[in-house]
Design a protein around this motif. Structure first.
Motif, PDB file in Angstrom:
ATOM      1  N   CYS A 107       0.764  -1.219  -0.547  1.00  0.00           N
ATOM      2  CA  CYS A 107      -0.078  -0.109  -0.164  1.00  0.00           C
ATOM      3  C   CYS A 107       0.731   1.176   0.119  1.00  0.00           C
ATOM      4  O   CYS A 107       1.628   1.794   1.175  1.00  0.00           O
ATOM      5  CB  CYS A 107      -0.679   0.087   1.485  1.00  0.00           C
ATOM      6  SG  CYS A 107      -2.210  -1.619   1.286  1.00  0.00           S
ATOM      7  N   GLN A 111      -1.076   5.076   1.399  1.00  0.00           N
ATOM      8  CA  GLN A 111      -1.790   5.681   1.988  1.00  0.00           C
ATOM      9  C   GLN A 111      -0.711   6.395   3.025  1.00  0.00           C
ATOM     10  O   GLN A 111       0.036   6.623   2.733  1.00  0.00           O
ATOM     11  CB  GLN A 111      -1.872   3.623   3.212  1.00  0.00           C
ATOM     12  CG  GLN A 111      -2.642   2.946   2.828  1.00  0.00           C
ATOM     13  CD  GLN A 111      -2.635   1.254   3.994  1.00  0.00           C
ATOM     14  OE1 GLN A 111      -2.214   1.563   4.849  1.00  0.00           O
ATOM     15  NE2 GLN A 111      -3.318   0.578   2.988  1.00  0.00           N
ATOM     16  N   GLN A 112      -1.840   7.121   3.781  1.00  0.00           N
ATOM     17  CA  GLN A 112      -1.419   7.912   4.807  1.00  0.00           C
ATOM     18  C   GLN A 112      -1.242   8.172   6.485  1.00  0.00           C
ATOM     19  O   GLN A 112      -2.342   7.165   6.802  1.00  0.00           O
ATOM     20  CB  GLN A 112      -1.874   9.337   4.568  1.00  0.00           C
ATOM     21  CG  GLN A 112      -1.408   9.908   3.302  1.00  0.00           C
ATOM     22  CD  GLN A 112      -2.139  11.603   2.566  1.00  0.00           C
ATOM     23  OE1 GLN A 112      -2.992  11.809   3.494  1.00  0.00           O
ATOM     24  NE2 GLN A 112      -1.417  12.537   2.337  1.00  0.00           N
ATOM     25  N   LYS A 113      -0.300   8.010   7.192  1.00  0.00           N
ATOM     26  CA  LYS A 113      -0.610   8.130   9.064  1.00  0.00           C
ATOM     27  C   LYS A 113      -0.381   9.298   9.435  1.00  0.00           C
ATOM     28  O   LYS A 113       0.097  10.047   9.159  1.00  0.00           O
ATOM     29  CB  LYS A 113       0.961   7.365   9.164  1.00  0.00           C
ATOM     30  CG  LYS A 113       0.886   7.172  10.464  1.00  0.00           C
ATOM     31  CD  LYS A 113       1.641   5.763  10.674  1.00  0.00           C
ATOM     32  CE  LYS A 113       1.902   5.885  12.612  1.00  0.00           C
ATOM     33  NZ  LYS A 113       2.634   4.410  12.910  1.00  0.00           N
ATOM     34  N   THR A 164      -7.350   6.136  13.521  1.00  0.00           N
ATOM     35  CA  THR A 164      -8.238   5.410  13.708  1.00  0.00           C
ATOM     36  C   THR A 164      -8.120   4.684  14.953  1.00  0.00           C
ATOM     37  O   THR A 164      -9.290   4.207  15.741  1.00  0.00           O
ATOM     38  CB  THR A 164      -6.365   3.897  13.941  1.00  0.00           C
ATOM     39  OG1 THR A 164      -5.862   3.832  14.389  1.00  0.00           O
ATOM     40  CG2 THR A 164      -6.191   3.329  12.159  1.00  0.00           C
ATOM     41  N   SER A 196       3.825  -2.194   4.164  1.00  0.00           N
ATOM     42  CA  SER A 196       2.837  -1.332   3.895  1.00  0.00           C
ATOM     43  C   SER A 196       3.859  -0.197   3.880  1.00  0.00           C
ATOM     44  O   SER A 196       4.845  -0.228   4.785  1.00  0.00           O
ATOM     45  CB  SER A 196       1.561  -1.111   4.626  1.00  0.00           C
ATOM     46  OG  SER A 196       2.267  -0.524   6.347  1.00  0.00           O
ATOM     47  N   LYS A 209       3.446   3.808   4.598  1.00  0.00           N
ATOM     48  CA  LYS A 209       2.557   5.334   4.937  1.00  0.00           C
ATOM     49  C   LYS A 209       3.357   6.401   4.778  1.00  0.00           C
ATOM     50  O   LYS A 209       4.634   6.378   5.346  1.00  0.00           O
ATOM     51  CB  LYS A 209       1.898   4.753   5.806  1.00  0.00           C
ATOM     52  CG  LYS A 209       1.118   3.989   5.752  1.00  0.00           C
ATOM     53  CD  LYS A 209       0.006   3.367   7.032  1.00  0.00           C
ATOM     54  CE  LYS A 209      -0.544   2.072   7.778  1.00  0.00           C
ATOM     55  NZ  LYS A 209      -1.299   1.893   8.885  1.00  0.00           N
TER      56      LYS A 209
END
Length: 196
Positions: free
Chosen positions: A23, A26-28, A66, A182, A184
């Motif tokens: 992925c 995606q961003q964190k 999240t 992943s 991010k």
């Protein structure tokens, strides 16, 4: 006129590419802030104090995309630990400052190949061993100073990487064998906490 067979091959090729590529989009987002020990769930305090005797513990609240969590950061026997709990005090994972060199040589080579494809240039800022598993197993691992059977071991890497000639921070999660899980982009995070 484009044939149906061409369409099928094109769709199959695109699906394979998406499934086989980690992925990348995606961003964190994380925001950390200090909290007082009396604001920490008792279950989390008991877990940390039962494993780390006479250690100075820094407690943080963390807001991410999240949800919210609580983190204990400390130094013990020459190692830096970060232990994350949910808001009720149940342990989520353990992170220990480490180095890519701790990964086996084939895993290192595989990871470096993947990073070279994903970034035109990169510099690793921080590497952590990431443990996940049941509370009892994580506690045993911490007491034994090694991941015991039942712990999922991964590597979490914070790096500065160039993409499209723009330098940004990224978090890379890798399996123990060097397979990238992943990548991010880190949207906002306290730079001081990247290093700790």
């Amino acid at each position: 006129m484009i044939s149906t067979e061409f369409h099928s091959k094109l769709l199959f090729g695109l699906a394979t590419w998406f499934l086989c590529t980690p992925c990348l989009g995606q961003q964190k987002y994380e925001r950390e802030f200090g909290i007082k020990p009396n604001a920490v769930p008792e279950m989390a305090v008991e877990f940390v104090s039962s494993v780390f005797k006479k250690s100075k513990i820094h407690w943080y609240g963390e807001q991410s995309l999240t949800g919210k969590s609580i983190e204990a950061k400390l130094k013990y026997s020459g190692k830096r630990y970060s232990i994350e709990f949910d808001e009720s005090g149940h342990i989520q994972d353990v992170e220990i400052i480490s180095s890519i060199s701790k990964m086996n040589s084939s895993g290192q080579a595989k990871l470096k190949d993947s990073l070279s494809i994903s970034f035109s240039h990169y510099k690793i800022v921080k590497t952590q061993v990431h443990w996940q598993g049941p509370e009892r197993i994580l506690k045993e691992s911490l007491l034994e100073n090694m991941a015991v059977k039942g712990v999922l071991v991964r590597y979490e890497i914070i790096l500065k990487g160039f993409r499209d000639r723009i330098e940004r921070y990224f978090e890379v999660l890798s399996e123990n064998d060097g397979t990238v899980v992943s990548i991010k982009e880190i949207v906002q995070r306290n730079t001081d906490n990247l290093i700790y």
